[in-house]
Design an enzyme around this catalytic site. Structure first.
Site, short mmCIF file in Angstrom:
data_model
loop_
_atom_site.label_atom_id
_atom_site.label_comp_id
_atom_site.label_asym_id
_atom_site.label_seq_id
_atom_site.Cartn_x
_atom_site.Cartn_y
_atom_site.Cartn_z
N SER A 124 5.51 5.83 13.84
CA SER A 124 6.82 5.82 14.50
C SER A 124 6.87 6.82 15.65
CB SER A 124 7.92 6.23 13.54
OG SER A 124 7.91 5.47 12.38
N HIS A 129 4.27 -1.21 16.33
CA HIS A 129 5.37 -0.51 15.66
C HIS A 129 6.44 -1.49 15.20
CE1 HIS A 129 9.09 2.18 15.74
NE2 HIS A 129 8.42 2.46 14.67
N GLU A 187 7.16 -3.10 18.70
CA GLU A 187 6.73 -2.44 19.93
C GLU A 187 5.20 -2.45 19.96
OE1 GLU A 187 9.89 0.93 21.17
OE2 GLU A 187 9.32 0.97 19.06
N ASN A 239 12.99 4.44 18.98
CA ASN A 239 13.39 5.64 18.23
C ASN A 239 13.81 6.78 19.16
OD1 ASN A 239 13.16 4.57 15.71
ND2 ASN A 239 11.06 5.24 15.37
P1 NAI Z 1 6.13 5.05 2.58
O1 NAI Z 1 6.12 6.44 2.11
O2 NAI Z 1 7.15 4.14 2.02
O3 NAI Z 1 4.70 4.39 2.31
C1 NAI Z 1 3.49 4.97 2.65
C2 NAI Z 1 2.44 4.44 1.71
O4 NAI Z 1 1.16 4.88 2.14
C3 NAI Z 1 2.60 4.95 0.27
O5 NAI Z 1 2.72 3.84 -0.60
C4 NAI Z 1 1.35 5.74 0.02
O6 NAI Z 1 0.92 5.66 -1.32
C5 NAI Z 1 0.38 5.08 0.97
N1 NAI Z 1 -0.76 5.92 1.24
C6 NAI Z 1 -0.80 7.24 1.48
N2 NAI Z 1 -2.06 7.66 1.65
C7 NAI Z 1 -2.85 6.57 1.53
C8 NAI Z 1 -4.24 6.34 1.60
N3 NAI Z 1 -5.07 7.34 1.84
N4 NAI Z 1 -4.72 5.08 1.45
C9 NAI Z 1 -3.87 4.06 1.21
N5 NAI Z 1 -2.53 4.22 1.13
C10 NAI Z 1 -2.03 5.45 1.28
O7 NAI Z 1 6.20 5.12 4.16
P2 NAI Z 1 6.81 4.05 5.15
O8 NAI Z 1 8.23 4.30 5.34
O9 NAI Z 1 6.33 2.72 4.75
O10 NAI Z 1 6.10 4.47 6.53
C11 NAI Z 1 4.77 4.15 6.79
C12 NAI Z 1 4.49 4.32 8.25
O11 NAI Z 1 5.33 3.44 8.98
C13 NAI Z 1 4.77 5.71 8.81
O12 NAI Z 1 3.86 5.98 9.81
C14 NAI Z 1 6.17 5.58 9.37
O13 NAI Z 1 6.43 6.50 10.38
C15 NAI Z 1 6.11 4.18 9.91
N6 NAI Z 1 7.38 3.50 10.06
C16 NAI Z 1 8.36 3.68 9.12
C17 NAI Z 1 9.57 3.04 9.28
C18 NAI Z 1 10.64 3.17 8.25
O14 NAI Z 1 11.79 2.90 8.55
N7 NAI Z 1 10.32 3.55 7.03
C19 NAI Z 1 9.85 2.18 10.46
C20 NAI Z 1 8.71 2.02 11.34
C21 NAI Z 1 7.54 2.70 11.14
#
Ligand code: NAI
Ligand code: 3HC
Length: 701
Positions: free
Chosen positions: A423, A444, A456, A494
């Protein structure tokens, strides 16, 4: 070129167009009219004239008894030519063409394949019979362009399918399938299999049949009176400020309550009035902006990598949503997690999304099973070996993302495309050290990824044309809207969201209540108010971003948000955020405790007050316009319309305003600058508006 020779050329050109766009031929007693106006057979002037000429020709021909209206190419007529709407209407007008066909001596049959939309469907309603291919769809999408059907659709549809069904069709703008159309009585028959064969035998059968009564001369069966007030209230709620659906309701009401000619006049006048409206201009702008965004000029002719299997890393909020939309589009998915428990939870979540869709009747149980069968969960990067493209969605942590790409690139093909869903982080830094940097880019998605349409597309330093073209093709395949963004903190969306939240917080300090600010923004047309939206998404994500910015020694102003996060008020998930959510309720309750925090921060921070004459929504939106001007100036966005699409498809901005910058231009950029300077002077906005002033001087962005 002399005037005389110019006019000769023009008339030759029109004759040529007529030949090209409407062709007639004969098959025994059947006259066949074929519209050929690619790409979607829109009803441009030459088509309208060609149809009138065809009606004349066949009415004069004693050997012809019936006329088949067909279209060349991929679709029936997709409506009026939207590109003509910025110019005054020219003859022959569509209502007259429909009426001419409706009253032709030889009855017409509409043979519908592809889509019969708007004016296309109105033309079909002027025909004596309608026949559709099984794969066809039919509808009145005019409200999506801020219009109502303007060529008799509102007056004729209730006479064919009843007022209630017509009301739904016209006010929702949603098309129906051929089978549903048959059920409604909108078409007389549906052809399975060879369409051309089917339509000729349908036409032959109709040669001996009595022609049905002309629709606009049919009295209306208005058996079950409609509760117009209730309908109006429900349409108003869904419209969120859009006027066309309500005007469409008035037209349908007229169709069933006043004589048909009056109803036709009301409908046409409404159409012509709305055609000139700011909302319709804005919606037309969005229609063309969306189509332009799908195929950027600089990627024309670029080779794409074929993609069948996509790896998704991280089965959290984003990874599961991304996996869902990939499966919906038919891609095979390999989902990588760090441990069995989290992987299982992720797979379960994906399944629950599909099961909820099945419960709502949107998919079958068999489809749920098929979707799940295409997701393979893995716990090690070697599971990514056969992927064509990988999307990483792990925690927002630079070191973690770097190590993951390092590991994955050791296992997958050397040309597997590597995409990050970060993000805020700098994608160039994320991919440092990865081999073949030409295959890297940012994709994104917005949350929830299986619902929101914006993606994006963020090229890195190394992204090749092929990689960018493949990224665009993937987004198109997901039926989403790709918008290119340069690398900066938060990309386009964002970065603007940050200003929205900042302004909302400043207004709190200036004495407005959270609920007042939320209401004002919803009245502006946003899907949710800024505080409700933060409570839904969770306050911790933005807090992490602020922490990172502070580490970079940037000044970040969010005194109240910081306090809420310190106290663990993270939003709905902790039952308290900007609002209270007692007992797990999702309804925001104003919080006395937050009010107390606001009062304390008001005493500590120097805060301005909202100047008289400025609305709450303006104090939020105008600084966003200023930031958007800066984003354009920096080249982070390629065009103003790209910024409009980002806000509409990723952040719930009202489509009928045409997006942030289109709306600002319509309201006058001079006025925007003037009001921004007032806000600046009142301490409610910071930032010079030099870029905006430059745009104001030109009159546009
Ligand atoms: P989240 O915390 O819900 O999920 C992240 C996942 O990655 C977790 O399930 C975790 O176990 C997994 N993970 C961590 N280390 C790992 C590894 N070494 N190998 C495999 N899996 C691993 O986070 P979320 O919200 O899904 O965000 C993920 C990405 O997307 C971030 O970069 C965030 O900035 C981006 N993003 C998030 C948005 C949102 O609204 N939540 C919107 C757009 C982008
Ligand atoms: N007028 C002018 N151009 C149109 C058009 C229209 N009605 N409909 C589509 N186009 C153009 C698009 O801009 C695009 O042009 P481009 O290739 O230069 O970008 C091209 O046709 C192909 O369109 P799509 O990319 O959208 O093609 P798809 O195959 O994905 O979709 C479609 C086809 C379902 C027909 C879709 O284009 C569509 O929904 N079109 C709009 C239909 C519509 O709104 N009709 C109502 C018009 S208003 C009206 O009829 C008023 C009447 O009541 C008086």
């Amino acid at each position: 070129m002399s005037k005389a020779s110019g006019s000769v050329d023009q008339s030759k050109f029109i004759i040529w167009l007529k030949i090209m766009t409407v062709r007639i031929e004969r098959n025994g007693k059947i006259g066949i009219v074929t519209v050929g106006n690619p790409p979607v057979n829109a009803l441009s002037r030459s088509v309208r004239q060609g149809l009138l000429d065809a009606a004349e020709e066949f009415d004069r021909d004693p050997d012809i008894s019936i006329v088949l209206l067909t279209c060349a190419g991929r679709t029936f007529i997709a409506g009026a030519d939207i590109s003509e709407f910025d110019r005054p209407p020219v003859e022959p007008h569509l209502p007259d063409v429909v009426r001419r066909i409706e009253t032709a001596e030889k009855p017409w049959i509409a043979a519908i394949h592809g889509a019969a939309l708007g004016g296309g469907l109105e033309l079909a309603l002027g025909c004596a019979w309608r026949l559709a291919a099984a794969s066809a769809s039919l509808g009145f999408p005019e409200v999506n362009l801020g219009l109502v059907p303007g060529a008799g659709g509102c007056a004729r549809a209730p006479r064919l399918i009843g007022a209630e069904q017509a009301l739904e069709l016209v006010t929702s703008g949603r098309p129906v399938s051929a089978l549903k159309a048959r059920e409604l009585g909108l078409v007389d028959a549906v052809v399975e299999g060879d369409f051309r064969k089917g339509l000729l035998s349908f036409a032959r059968a109709k040669l001996d049949e009595k022609r049905p009564i002309i629709l606009s001369e049919t009295s209306i069966e208005y058996v079950a009176p409609i509760d117009w007030n209730a309908k109006e209230n429900s349409i108003k709620k869904k419209a969120r400020g859009a006027i066309a659906p309500l005007r469409a309701l008035e037209c349908i009401k007229a169709a069933v309550t006043v004589p048909v000619n009056d109803a036709l006049d009301i409908e046409r006048e409404t159409f012509l009035e709305l055609r000139e409206s700011a909302q319709s201009r804005a919606l037309r702008h969005v229609f063309f902006a969306e189509r332009n965004a799908l195929k950027p000029d600089d990627l024309k002719g670029a080779i794409q990598k074929p993609v069948k299997t996509v790896g998704v890393v991280g089965a959290g909020t984003m990874g599961t949503g991304i996996a869902c939309c990939l499966r919906d589009a038919g891609f095979q998915v390999v989902l990588l997690e760090r441990d069995r428990e989290t992987l299982d939870a992720g797979l379960k979540h994906i399944q629950s999304i599909y099961e909820a869709a099945a419960k709502r009747g949107r998919m079958t149980e068999a489809a749920v099973l098929a979707r799940m069968a295409g997701v393979r969960g893995v716990l090690s990067a070697d599971g990514m070996a056969d992927t064509d493209l990988v999307i990483e969605a792990v925690f927002e942590d630079l070191d973690l993302k770097r190590s993951i790409f390092k590991e994955i690139s050791d296992h997958c093909h050397e040309d597997t495309i590597l995409a990050t869903n970060t993000s805020y982080l700098d994608s160039d830094l994320i991919f440092e050290g990865v081999t073949n940097q030409d295959r890297t880019l940012g994709l994104h998605f917005c949350s929830p990824a299986n619902v929101m349409k914006l993606v994006e597309v963020v090229p890195t330093r190394g992204t090749s044309r092929k990689t960018a073209a493949t990224g665009y093709a993937l987004v198109r395949a997901l039926r989403k809207i790709p918008v290119r963004s340069g690398i900066c903190d938060g990309f386009i969306g964002n970065r603007l969201l940050k200003i929205l939240r900042l302004q909302a917080e400043k207004l709190l300090l200036a004495g407005a209540k959270a609920s007042e600010i939320d209401s004002a923004m919803k009245a502006y047309g946003l899907a949710m108010g800024p505080f409700e939206a933060q409570d839904l998404a969770g306050l911790d994500v933005a807090a992490m971003q602020r922490a990172a910015a502070r580490e970079r020694r940037e000044t970040v102003f969010a005194p109240i948000s910081d306090r809420l996060v310190e106290e663990g008020r993270l939003g709905q998930k902790s039952r308290a955020g900007w609002y209270d959510y007692p007992d797990g309720s999702r309804l925001p309750n104003p919080s006395n405790h937050v009010q107390q925090i606001v009062a304390e921060e008001q005493a500590r921070c120097a805060t301005g007050t909202l100047p008289a004459g400025l609305a709450l929504a303006e104090a939020v939106i105008l600084p966003m316009v200023n930031e958007a001007a800066q984003i354009l100036e920096e080249g982070v966005a390629s065009s103003a319309s790209d910024i409009d699409l980002v806000m509409i498809h990723g952040y719930g901005h009202p489509r009928w305003r045409g997006g942030l910058l289109f709306d600002a231009e319509q309201n006058g950029l001079d006025d925007t600058v003037r009001k921004l300077e007032i806000l600046n002077a009142a301490g409610l906005a910071d930032g010079p508006c030099e870029r905006l002033k430059a745009a104001a001087k030109m009159g546009h962005f």
